[in-house]
Write a protein that holds these residues in place. Structure first.
Motif, short mmCIF file in Angstrom:
data_model
loop_
_atom_site.label_atom_id
_atom_site.label_comp_id
_atom_site.label_asym_id
_atom_site.label_seq_id
_atom_site.Cartn_x
_atom_site.Cartn_y
_atom_site.Cartn_z
N LYS A 79 36.57 -13.39 -28.05
CA LYS A 79 35.47 -12.33 -27.52
C LYS A 79 34.14 -12.88 -27.62
O LYS A 79 33.25 -12.78 -26.81
N GLN A 80 33.98 -13.37 -28.97
CA GLN A 80 32.58 -14.23 -29.44
C GLN A 80 32.32 -15.25 -28.21
O GLN A 80 31.05 -15.33 -27.84
N ARG A 81 33.29 -16.11 -27.96
CA ARG A 81 33.13 -17.25 -26.97
C ARG A 81 32.56 -16.45 -25.46
O ARG A 81 31.67 -16.95 -25.01
N ASP A 82 33.22 -15.39 -25.06
CA ASP A 82 32.94 -14.96 -23.74
C ASP A 82 31.54 -14.13 -24.07
O ASP A 82 30.58 -14.27 -22.97
N ASP A 83 31.09 -13.83 -25.15
CA ASP A 83 30.04 -13.05 -25.37
C ASP A 83 28.63 -14.19 -25.27
O ASP A 83 27.71 -14.05 -24.59
N LEU A 84 29.01 -15.58 -25.82
CA LEU A 84 28.07 -16.61 -25.82
C LEU A 84 28.05 -17.14 -24.49
O LEU A 84 26.54 -17.42 -24.04
#
Length: 79
Positions: free
Chosen positions: A54-59
């Protein structure tokens, strides 16, 4: 049940059966120890993976917005 056991009965040589038991026990012991904590460890790793994904997608989404803003500012500066 006793009837089910009787229906599954097979005529096999006792010596061959004992050899097969020895082989199967060796195969089982070669598998090594069972990790009883594996389900809990899997759950923890899975949750961590979901969090990091999820963090990767947000980044990636933030990077795309920044690049769009840069393109928009380039267009404004050219005008």
């Amino acid at each position: 049940t006793f009837e089910y056991a009787q229906s599954q009965k097979a005529d096999i040589d006792i010596v061959e059966a004992r050899k097969q038991v020895v082989v199967l026990r060796q195969e089982i012991s070669s598998l090594g120890n069972v990790n009883l904590d594996a389900p809990q460890e899997y759950k923890e790793v899975s949750e961590r993976f979901e969090f990091l994904s999820k963090q990767r997608d947000d980044l990636i989404a933030a990077k795309d917005k920044i690049l769009e803003a840069i393109d928009e500012m380039d267009d404004i500066m050219v005008k």
